[in-house]
Write an enzyme that holds these catalytic residues in place. Sequence first.
Site, PDB file in Angstrom:
ATOM      1  N   GLY A  49      -6.354  -3.764   5.098  1.00  0.00           N
ATOM      2  CA  GLY A  49      -5.890  -3.339   6.413  1.00  0.00           C
ATOM      3  C   GLY A  49      -6.641  -2.177   7.038  1.00  0.00           C
ATOM      4  O   GLY A  49      -6.689  -2.049   8.259  1.00  0.00           O
ATOM      5  N   GLU A 103      -5.613   4.848   4.862  1.00  0.00           N
ATOM      6  CA  GLU A 103      -4.668   3.726   4.955  1.00  0.00           C
ATOM      7  C   GLU A 103      -4.515   3.305   6.409  1.00  0.00           C
ATOM      8  O   GLU A 103      -4.623   4.129   7.316  1.00  0.00           O
ATOM      9  CB  GLU A 103      -3.294   4.164   4.428  1.00  0.00           C
ATOM     10  CG  GLU A 103      -3.094   3.969   2.933  1.00  0.00           C
ATOM     11  CD  GLU A 103      -2.793   2.529   2.547  1.00  0.00           C
ATOM     12  OE1 GLU A 103      -3.008   1.618   3.372  1.00  0.00           O
ATOM     13  OE2 GLU A 103      -2.337   2.317   1.416  1.00  0.00           O
ATOM     14  N   ASP A 104      -4.203   2.042   6.619  1.00  0.00           N
ATOM     15  CA  ASP A 104      -3.879   1.570   7.965  1.00  0.00           C
ATOM     16  C   ASP A 104      -2.469   2.011   8.352  1.00  0.00           C
ATOM     17  O   ASP A 104      -2.233   2.462   9.461  1.00  0.00           O
ATOM     18  CB  ASP A 104      -4.007   0.043   8.070  1.00  0.00           C
ATOM     19  CG  ASP A 104      -3.240  -0.699   6.984  1.00  0.00           C
ATOM     20  OD1 ASP A 104      -2.776  -0.078   6.003  1.00  0.00           O
ATOM     21  OD2 ASP A 104      -3.104  -1.930   7.114  1.00  0.00           O
ATOM     22  N   ASP A 107       4.383   2.919   5.461  1.00  0.00           N
ATOM     23  CA  ASP A 107       5.700   2.416   5.862  1.00  0.00           C
ATOM     24  C   ASP A 107       6.726   3.074   4.939  1.00  0.00           C
ATOM     25  O   ASP A 107       7.108   4.227   5.159  1.00  0.00           O
ATOM     26  CB  ASP A 107       5.637   0.885   5.752  1.00  0.00           C
ATOM     27  CG  ASP A 107       6.809   0.174   6.377  1.00  0.00           C
ATOM     28  OD1 ASP A 107       7.942   0.412   5.937  1.00  0.00           O
ATOM     29  OD2 ASP A 107       6.609  -0.627   7.303  1.00  0.00           O
ATOM     30  N   LYS A 135       5.334   5.395   9.656  1.00  0.00           N
ATOM     31  CA  LYS A 135       6.701   5.066  10.087  1.00  0.00           C
ATOM     32  C   LYS A 135       7.686   6.011   9.399  1.00  0.00           C
ATOM     33  O   LYS A 135       8.183   5.703   8.309  1.00  0.00           O
ATOM     34  CB  LYS A 135       7.045   3.622   9.700  1.00  0.00           C
ATOM     35  CG  LYS A 135       6.313   2.540  10.476  1.00  0.00           C
ATOM     36  CD  LYS A 135       6.744   1.149  10.013  1.00  0.00           C
ATOM     37  CE  LYS A 135       6.165   0.044  10.882  1.00  0.00           C
ATOM     38  NZ  LYS A 135       6.422  -1.306  10.321  1.00  0.00           N
ATOM     39  N   PHE A 156       7.502  -3.949  13.401  1.00  0.00           N
ATOM     40  CA  PHE A 156       6.280  -4.542  12.876  1.00  0.00           C
ATOM     41  C   PHE A 156       5.143  -4.509  13.899  1.00  0.00           C
ATOM     42  O   PHE A 156       5.341  -4.817  15.065  1.00  0.00           O
ATOM     43  CB  PHE A 156       6.545  -5.986  12.441  1.00  0.00           C
ATOM     44  CG  PHE A 156       5.465  -6.522  11.558  1.00  0.00           C
ATOM     45  CD1 PHE A 156       5.389  -6.142  10.227  1.00  0.00           C
ATOM     46  CD2 PHE A 156       4.504  -7.380  12.067  1.00  0.00           C
ATOM     47  CE1 PHE A 156       4.367  -6.625   9.408  1.00  0.00           C
ATOM     48  CE2 PHE A 156       3.485  -7.867  11.260  1.00  0.00           C
ATOM     49  CZ  PHE A 156       3.427  -7.489   9.931  1.00  0.00           C
ATOM     50  N   VAL A 157       3.967  -4.108  13.431  1.00  0.00           N
ATOM     51  CA  VAL A 157       2.783  -4.055  14.302  1.00  0.00           C
ATOM     52  C   VAL A 157       1.620  -4.822  13.684  1.00  0.00           C
ATOM     53  O   VAL A 157       1.553  -4.985  12.464  1.00  0.00           O
ATOM     54  CB  VAL A 157       2.344  -2.590  14.567  1.00  0.00           C
ATOM     55  CG1 VAL A 157       3.337  -1.856  15.450  1.00  0.00           C
ATOM     56  CG2 VAL A 157       2.136  -1.825  13.261  1.00  0.00           C
ATOM     57  N   ASP A 163      -2.371  -7.055   9.758  1.00  0.00           N
ATOM     58  CA  ASP A 163      -2.195  -8.505   9.867  1.00  0.00           C
ATOM     59  C   ASP A 163      -0.742  -8.953   9.865  1.00  0.00           C
ATOM     60  O   ASP A 163       0.141  -8.275   9.339  1.00  0.00           O
ATOM     61  CB  ASP A 163      -2.863  -9.193   8.680  1.00  0.00           C
ATOM     62  CG  ASP A 163      -2.088  -8.964   7.380  1.00  0.00           C
ATOM     63  OD1 ASP A 163      -1.944  -7.788   6.981  1.00  0.00           O
ATOM     64  OD2 ASP A 163      -1.581  -9.946   6.790  1.00  0.00           O
ATOM     65  N   ARG A 169      -6.003  -9.304  12.424  1.00  0.00           N
ATOM     66  CA  ARG A 169      -6.793  -8.123  12.018  1.00  0.00           C
ATOM     67  C   ARG A 169      -7.938  -7.841  12.989  1.00  0.00           C
ATOM     68  O   ARG A 169      -8.433  -6.724  13.068  1.00  0.00           O
ATOM     69  CB  ARG A 169      -7.414  -8.347  10.631  1.00  0.00           C
ATOM     70  CG  ARG A 169      -6.412  -8.481   9.509  1.00  0.00           C
ATOM     71  CD  ARG A 169      -7.159  -8.351   8.166  1.00  0.00           C
ATOM     72  NE  ARG A 169      -6.390  -8.882   7.040  1.00  0.00           N
ATOM     73  CZ  ARG A 169      -5.470  -8.194   6.373  1.00  0.00           C
ATOM     74  NH1 ARG A 169      -5.196  -6.963   6.732  1.00  0.00           N
ATOM     75  NH2 ARG A 169      -4.834  -8.737   5.353  1.00  0.00           N
TER      76      ARG A 169
HETATM   77  P1  XMP Z   1       4.553   0.576   2.261  1.00  0.00           P
HETATM   78  O1  XMP Z   1       4.242   1.941   2.787  1.00  0.00           O
HETATM   79  O2  XMP Z   1       5.957   0.142   2.617  1.00  0.00           O
HETATM   80  O3  XMP Z   1       3.597  -0.438   3.008  1.00  0.00           O
HETATM   81  O4  XMP Z   1       4.315   0.437   0.799  1.00  0.00           O
HETATM   82  C1  XMP Z   1       3.211  -1.589   2.348  1.00  0.00           C
HETATM   83  C2  XMP Z   1       2.230  -2.402   3.094  1.00  0.00           C
HETATM   84  O5  XMP Z   1       2.973  -3.185   4.019  1.00  0.00           O
HETATM   85  C3  XMP Z   1       2.173  -3.502   5.087  1.00  0.00           C
HETATM   86  N1  XMP Z   1       2.878  -3.118   6.317  1.00  0.00           N
HETATM   87  C4  XMP Z   1       2.597  -3.599   7.521  1.00  0.00           C
HETATM   88  N2  XMP Z   1       1.621  -4.457   7.899  1.00  0.00           N
HETATM   89  N3  XMP Z   1       2.395  -4.292  10.116  1.00  0.00           N
HETATM   90  C5  XMP Z   1       1.533  -4.793   9.206  1.00  0.00           C
HETATM   91  O6  XMP Z   1       0.647  -5.569   9.578  1.00  0.00           O
HETATM   92  C6  XMP Z   1       3.390  -3.424   9.810  1.00  0.00           C
HETATM   93  O7  XMP Z   1       4.142  -3.006  10.687  1.00  0.00           O
HETATM   94  C7  XMP Z   1       3.482  -3.059   8.431  1.00  0.00           C
HETATM   95  N4  XMP Z   1       4.324  -2.238   7.756  1.00  0.00           N
HETATM   96  C8  XMP Z   1       3.921  -2.296   6.457  1.00  0.00           C
HETATM   97  C9  XMP Z   1       0.861  -2.775   4.918  1.00  0.00           C
HETATM   98  O8  XMP Z   1      -0.082  -3.653   4.346  1.00  0.00           O
HETATM   99  C10 XMP Z   1       1.208  -1.679   3.942  1.00  0.00           C
HETATM  100  O9  XMP Z   1       0.068  -1.258   3.232  1.00  0.00           O
HETATM  101 MG    MG Z   2      -0.661  -6.707   5.269  1.00  0.00          MG
END
Ligand code: XMP
Ligand code: MG
Length: 179
Positions: A49, A103-104, A107, A135, A156-157, A163, A169
Amino acid sequence: MSKEIHLIDKDFVPYISEEKILSRVKVLSSQIRADYGSNNVLFLSVLNGSFMFTSDLMKSMNGEVELSFIKLSSYEGTSTSGKVHELIGLNQNIQGRHIVILEDIVDTGLTVQRVITMLQMQNPLSIEVCTLLYKPEAFKGDTAPKYFGFKIPNKFVVGYGLDYDQLGRNFNEIYQLKD
Ligand code: XMP
Ligand code: MG
């Protein structure tokens, strides 16, 4: 003005423009450079990501930096150990190094915490997290990421590396799931 996009079964609306992203990326790169001075920083970009964020941040960094790409893979272990997480791609010694994880999105923070825990076993000098999106409402960790581009609500984004089921992406801006 960009338009709504449709991926698989969902609609997404434009949320953060390319212009806004790039201007925040510039601020982040200046902050990091100011904080680390002439120290040699090793950026570890967590695939997939963060590839686009990493590219723009690196283009905006002055001076000497190093960059490696890592990935967190998980597979089912035995019934007693549950899920096993493995860090792949790190093929250099990080002992005594200043690390900035790219990181992208952060969450719940569980993913980045796993990466931190595994890196700490190799005794780096410091570890900080730089994420494009954060977030806070979903975050369950102890320490918020030191560097973040945008705090966003728990929605969700996609786009700019992120993705929905591997799609989206490629877009150069960020889209939010339509209500
Ligand atoms: P956390 O911080 O919960 O995040 O361990 C785990 C992984 O979940 C994905 N993620 C998202 N991917 N839109 C996305 O496309 C979102 O809103 C989103 N929220 C979480 C992401 O790969 C992250 O690394
Ligand atoms: Mg993902």
